[in-house]
Scaffold this active site. Structure first.
Site, PDB file in Angstrom:
ATOM      1  CG  ASP A  69      -1.787  -0.525   0.737  1.00  0.00           C
ATOM      2  OD1 ASP A  69      -3.026  -0.741  -0.363  1.00  0.00           O
ATOM      3  OD2 ASP A  69      -2.659  -0.971   2.442  1.00  0.00           O
ATOM      4  CG  ASP A 144      -3.132   9.430   6.786  1.00  0.00           C
ATOM      5  OD1 ASP A 144      -2.647   9.881   6.719  1.00  0.00           O
ATOM      6  OD2 ASP A 144      -3.607   8.359   7.494  1.00  0.00           O
ATOM      7  CB  THR A 184      -9.289   0.581   4.992  1.00  0.00           C
ATOM      8  OG1 THR A 184      -8.340   1.197   4.339  1.00  0.00           O
ATOM      9  CG2 THR A 184     -10.283   0.370   5.295  1.00  0.00           C
ATOM     10  CB  SER A 189      -4.788   2.090  14.002  1.00  0.00           C
ATOM     11  OG  SER A 189      -4.338   0.953  13.545  1.00  0.00           O
TER      12      SER A 189
END
Length: 282
Positions: A69, A144, A184, A189
């Site tokens: 990712d 983010d 996600t 988290s």
């Protein structure tokens, strides 16, 4: 068809996966554009053209990246800036953004035939602006933008305005502003919700909030956020987990929807829920 190939060779499985991918593309008579640094790794072939990354992105029809990712996020930014669709091939573990697993390279023939769909994902534009209105830093984010304390482990006070009106004050270790794609990642988290990627929105999630109200907030995609910190210690901004940038005293972080979108190639019929259930079970 011309494909710009971006492999992350720091991943243990990437060299082997990339070699298999190159074999498949050679069978399909696809021209592969690879960065010059890989010429000693993959050698010469009639269908491989070595050049710099900028040229490969400009001249390609699509972009293919091999890794996890982190690799996909970096490649998504590059391909989005060139308005090119991106296929992510997993050589890692979770890889929520993967369009193909390393065992599914036979699907490349469908892509060459144009038998695929694309899925656009919203991105964020994060900017540091000093007290005189000067832009000190800006970055597009697929996942983010995180404002947090640097060095000292202590609570920081954050004030967030939305569309020029006060929204929230937090005493926390930091705050995460994420896209649905990033819901996600770090936000999850930190206790944030999962948002389907096709629902354009902005998600605010505080990190270890010292407050009775410590829930995430979901906002419209046309929201404009301004985040200020209390100047009691060094604060930093990190976009998509990249190297943190110091936010000077008196400066604000402005976050809004980016003008560009990432476009992912989707060749399989699995849904977001299918992917979520499969990845979460690992």
């Amino acid at each position: 068809m011309k494909i710009a190939l971006i492999p992350n060779m720091t991943r243990q499985n990437t060299p082997d996966v990339t070699k298999e991918l190159l074999k498949e593309l050679e069978k399909l008579n696809v021209t592969v554009l690879l960065d010059n640094e890989f010429s000693s790794v993959f050698g010469n072939s009639d269908n491989i053209n070595y050049c710099n990354v900028e040229k490969s992105l400009t001249e390609s029809d699509i972009v293919v990246t091999v890794g996890g990712d982190g690799t996909f996020i970096k490649s998504a930014k590059l391909s989005a800036e060139k308005n090119k669709p991106l296929l992510c091939v997993n050589a890692g573990k979770l890889a929520y953004l993967a369009g193909l697993e390393s065992t599914e390279l036979s699907h490349l023939s469908a892509i060459v035939k144009g038998e695929y769909k694309t899925e656009k994902r919203m991105m964020l534009n994060a900017t540091i602006i000093d007290k005189n209105g000067k832009i000190l830093y800006h970055s597009n984010c697929l996942n983010d933008a995180v404002v947090s304390r640097s060095g000292n482990i202590r609570i920081m006070k954050l004030s967030i305005n939305c569309n020029n009106a006060p929204l929230m004050d937090y005493s926390a270790d930091g705050v995460i502003v994420s896209t649905p794609t990033g819901s996600t990642a770090y936000s999850l988290s930190a206790g944030g919700p999962v948002i389907e990627p096709q629902i354009d929105s902005m998600l605010i999630t505080p990190v270890c909030c010292h407050s009775f109200f410590s829930r995430s907030v979901v906002l419209r995609p046309d929201s404009v956020l301004e985040i200020a910190h209390d100047n009691s210690g060094e604060a930093v901004l990190s976009c998509d987990g990249e190297e943190a940038v110091v936010i000077p005293d008196g400066a604000i972080v402005k976050i809004e929807t980016s003008a560009i979108k990432a476009e992912f190639i989707k060749v399989k019929n699995d849904t977001f829920i299918d992917i979520l259930n499969r990845k979460m079970s690992k």
